[in-house]
Design a protein around this motif. Structure first.
Motif, PDB file in Angstrom:
ATOM      1  N   ARG A  20      48.789  84.250 -40.410  1.00  0.00           N
ATOM      2  CA  ARG A  20      49.935  83.492 -39.905  1.00  0.00           C
ATOM      3  C   ARG A  20      50.313  83.960 -38.518  1.00  0.00           C
ATOM      4  O   ARG A  20      50.628  83.157 -37.635  1.00  0.00           O
ATOM      5  CB  ARG A  20      51.127  83.667 -40.847  1.00  0.00           C
ATOM      6  CG  ARG A  20      50.933  82.985 -42.185  1.00  0.00           C
ATOM      7  CD  ARG A  20      51.971  83.467 -43.212  1.00  0.00           C
ATOM      8  NE  ARG A  20      51.379  83.586 -44.523  1.00  0.00           N
ATOM      9  CZ  ARG A  20      51.301  82.572 -45.389  1.00  0.00           C
ATOM     10  NH1 ARG A  20      51.768  81.391 -45.069  1.00  0.00           N
ATOM     11  NH2 ARG A  20      50.743  82.760 -46.564  1.00  0.00           N
ATOM     12  N   LEU A  21      50.277  85.265 -38.289  1.00  0.00           N
ATOM     13  CA  LEU A  21      50.606  85.796 -36.974  1.00  0.00           C
ATOM     14  C   LEU A  21      49.565  85.365 -35.944  1.00  0.00           C
ATOM     15  O   LEU A  21      49.891  85.007 -34.808  1.00  0.00           O
ATOM     16  CB  LEU A  21      50.679  87.328 -37.015  1.00  0.00           C
ATOM     17  CG  LEU A  21      51.945  87.932 -37.621  1.00  0.00           C
ATOM     18  CD1 LEU A  21      51.882  89.448 -37.581  1.00  0.00           C
ATOM     19  CD2 LEU A  21      53.181  87.462 -36.850  1.00  0.00           C
ATOM     20  N   THR A  22      48.306  85.412 -36.365  1.00  0.00           N
ATOM     21  CA  THR A  22      47.226  85.010 -35.470  1.00  0.00           C
ATOM     22  C   THR A  22      47.384  83.547 -35.077  1.00  0.00           C
ATOM     23  O   THR A  22      47.225  83.175 -33.913  1.00  0.00           O
ATOM     24  CB  THR A  22      45.856  85.219 -36.139  1.00  0.00           C
ATOM     25  OG1 THR A  22      45.795  86.537 -36.659  1.00  0.00           O
ATOM     26  CG2 THR A  22      44.733  85.026 -35.146  1.00  0.00           C
ATOM     27  N   THR A  30      48.024  82.013 -31.393  1.00  0.00           N
ATOM     28  CA  THR A  30      47.091  81.049 -30.831  1.00  0.00           C
ATOM     29  C   THR A  30      47.806  79.799 -30.339  1.00  0.00           C
ATOM     30  O   THR A  30      47.543  79.300 -29.251  1.00  0.00           O
ATOM     31  CB  THR A  30      46.037  80.644 -31.891  1.00  0.00           C
ATOM     32  OG1 THR A  30      45.513  81.815 -32.487  1.00  0.00           O
ATOM     33  CG2 THR A  30      44.911  79.866 -31.247  1.00  0.00           C
ATOM     34  N   THR A  31      48.749  79.293 -31.141  1.00  0.00           N
ATOM     35  CA  THR A  31      49.452  78.071 -30.729  1.00  0.00           C
ATOM     36  C   THR A  31      50.340  78.343 -29.531  1.00  0.00           C
ATOM     37  O   THR A  31      50.461  77.523 -28.634  1.00  0.00           O
ATOM     38  CB  THR A  31      50.305  77.500 -31.881  1.00  0.00           C
ATOM     39  OG1 THR A  31      51.077  78.559 -32.445  1.00  0.00           O
ATOM     40  CG2 THR A  31      49.425  76.879 -32.940  1.00  0.00           C
ATOM     41  N   ARG A  32      50.937  79.513 -29.473  1.00  0.00           N
ATOM     42  CA  ARG A  32      51.793  79.835 -28.318  1.00  0.00           C
ATOM     43  C   ARG A  32      50.960  79.938 -27.056  1.00  0.00           C
ATOM     44  O   ARG A  32      51.348  79.491 -25.994  1.00  0.00           O
ATOM     45  CB  ARG A  32      52.542  81.140 -28.561  1.00  0.00           C
ATOM     46  CG  ARG A  32      53.613  81.016 -29.619  1.00  0.00           C
ATOM     47  CD  ARG A  32      54.458  82.272 -29.724  1.00  0.00           C
ATOM     48  NE  ARG A  32      55.471  82.328 -28.689  1.00  0.00           N
ATOM     49  CZ  ARG A  32      56.097  83.426 -28.308  1.00  0.00           C
ATOM     50  NH1 ARG A  32      55.778  84.580 -28.832  1.00  0.00           N
ATOM     51  NH2 ARG A  32      57.033  83.397 -27.380  1.00  0.00           N
ATOM     52  N   ALA A  33      49.774  80.537 -27.196  1.00  0.00           N
ATOM     53  CA  ALA A  33      48.896  80.675 -26.038  1.00  0.00           C
ATOM     54  C   ALA A  33      48.432  79.301 -25.572  1.00  0.00           C
ATOM     55  O   ALA A  33      48.370  79.023 -24.368  1.00  0.00           O
ATOM     56  CB  ALA A  33      47.713  81.554 -26.374  1.00  0.00           C
ATOM     57  N   ALA A  34      48.134  78.417 -26.539  1.00  0.00           N
ATOM     58  CA  ALA A  34      47.615  77.100 -26.190  1.00  0.00           C
ATOM     59  C   ALA A  34      48.675  76.252 -25.509  1.00  0.00           C
ATOM     60  O   ALA A  34      48.395  75.474 -24.600  1.00  0.00           O
ATOM     61  CB  ALA A  34      47.111  76.397 -27.450  1.00  0.00           C
ATOM     62  N   SER A  35      49.948  76.434 -25.921  1.00  0.00           N
ATOM     63  CA  SER A  35      51.004  75.613 -25.340  1.00  0.00           C
ATOM     64  C   SER A  35      51.557  76.227 -24.054  1.00  0.00           C
ATOM     65  O   SER A  35      52.441  75.674 -23.421  1.00  0.00           O
ATOM     66  CB  SER A  35      52.139  75.408 -26.348  1.00  0.00           C
ATOM     67  OG  SER A  35      52.768  76.664 -26.594  1.00  0.00           O
TER      68      SER A  35
END
Lengths: 147, 143
Positions: free
Chosen positions: A133-135, A139-144
């Motif tokens: 879940r943390l990963t 990942t989504t934060r990095a992508a956005s």
């Protein structure tokens, strides 16, 4: 046959932890704590004892085409070390240094170590469940583009 | 706690058994005996074609020491850590081994023995962190 080999391997592993006393977190901490005044090198001997047959086993895999029960040997290891590896390993080390437990010994002492071991195991399982879940969050934060 | 010749022989013998166990899993099934990985996969809900093998391994890992304890007496499990720190430690071990893809058996025993770069880095990291935590941080908690 695979399952039998796995059962035997787990049994030998558990026996090894028992015989070497690595299931005693006190002894592990006596190795990790350099300032304790009663430094215990046992862990280093255990690691050395384990590395020798394993190094030989890896060499054997390079000469054979497949494992005894079929399938494939593990692929060549990755050559990159990323933040997850470093951060994860460091975090694991902190937990290890706090408790004297790592996954193997905790499981091997579960049968007779009492509720303190089960507490550690429960927390460890929670941590393992949290990781993906943390990963995903990272990942989504990095992508956005945030974070 | 004391360290004498008998302890060192037991350590080497026990280590040898661990190495033998991992060698058997590798040469027999082509799998790496990384406890955190085996446990993680066994517990995960995602598809795992090796789940039965993973569970069998865990059964041996948990069950055999019980048998040995019944035969030879349970060994001393000295836990001086309080429940809060134990829980924090457990959480850190679970999260850290999952993120770092391995622990003392996976990276330490299986990875170092084939000179895996990632395992060398990981082992260096968790050994350093473990030693620093036990040497400096634990006394600060009064342990």
């Amino acid at each position: 046959m695979r399952t039998l080999i796995a059962l035997l391997s787990g049994s030998l592993f558990g026996a090894g932890l028992f015989v070497s006393d690595m299931i005693d977190p006190g002894r592990v901490l006596a190795f990790l704590d350099l300032a304790s005044g009663a430094w215990d090198p046992t862990l280093a001997f255990v690691m050395a004892g384990a590395l020798i047959p394993m190094a030989l086993a890896w060499r054997l895999t390079y000469r054979r085409t497949e494992p005894l029960s079929g399938g494939t040997f593990p692929p060549s290891p990755r050559q990159d070390a990323d933040g997850a590896l470093l951060g994860g390993a460091a975090l694991f080390g902190i937990g290890w240094g706090l408790s004297g437990f790592c996954p193997g010994p905790a499981l091997s002492s579960a049968g007779f170590g009492g509720p303190q071991v089960w507490l550690f195991l429960a927390a460890m399982l929670a941590g393992m469940a949290l990781a993906p879940r943390l990963t995903a969050l990272a990942t989504t934060r990095a992508a956005s583009g945030t974070g | 706690m004391y360290v004498n010749l008998q302890d060192w022989l037991a350590a080497l013998a026990g280590g040898g058994l661990i190495g033998l166990a991992a060698a058997l899993l590798l040469l027999g099934n082509g799998r790496i005996a990384g406890i955190s990985g085996i446990l993680g996969r066994a517990m995960a809900r995602s598809a795992n074609p090796f789940r039965r093998d993973d569970l069998a391994f865990l059964a041996g890992l948990i069950g055999t020491p019980v048998v040995l304890a019944l035969l030879f007496g349970a060994p001393q499990i000295e836990i001086t850590t309080g429940p809060v720190v134990l829980a924090i430690g457990g959480l850190a071990v679970g999260l850290g081994t999952a993120l770092g893809n391995g622990c003392t058996s996976g990276h330490g025993v299986c990875g170092l023995s084939r000179l895996s770069f990632r395992s060398i880095v990981a082992t260096g990291a968790f050994m350093t962190a473990g030693i620093a935590t036990a040497t400096v941080l634990r006394p600060m908690f009064g342990l």
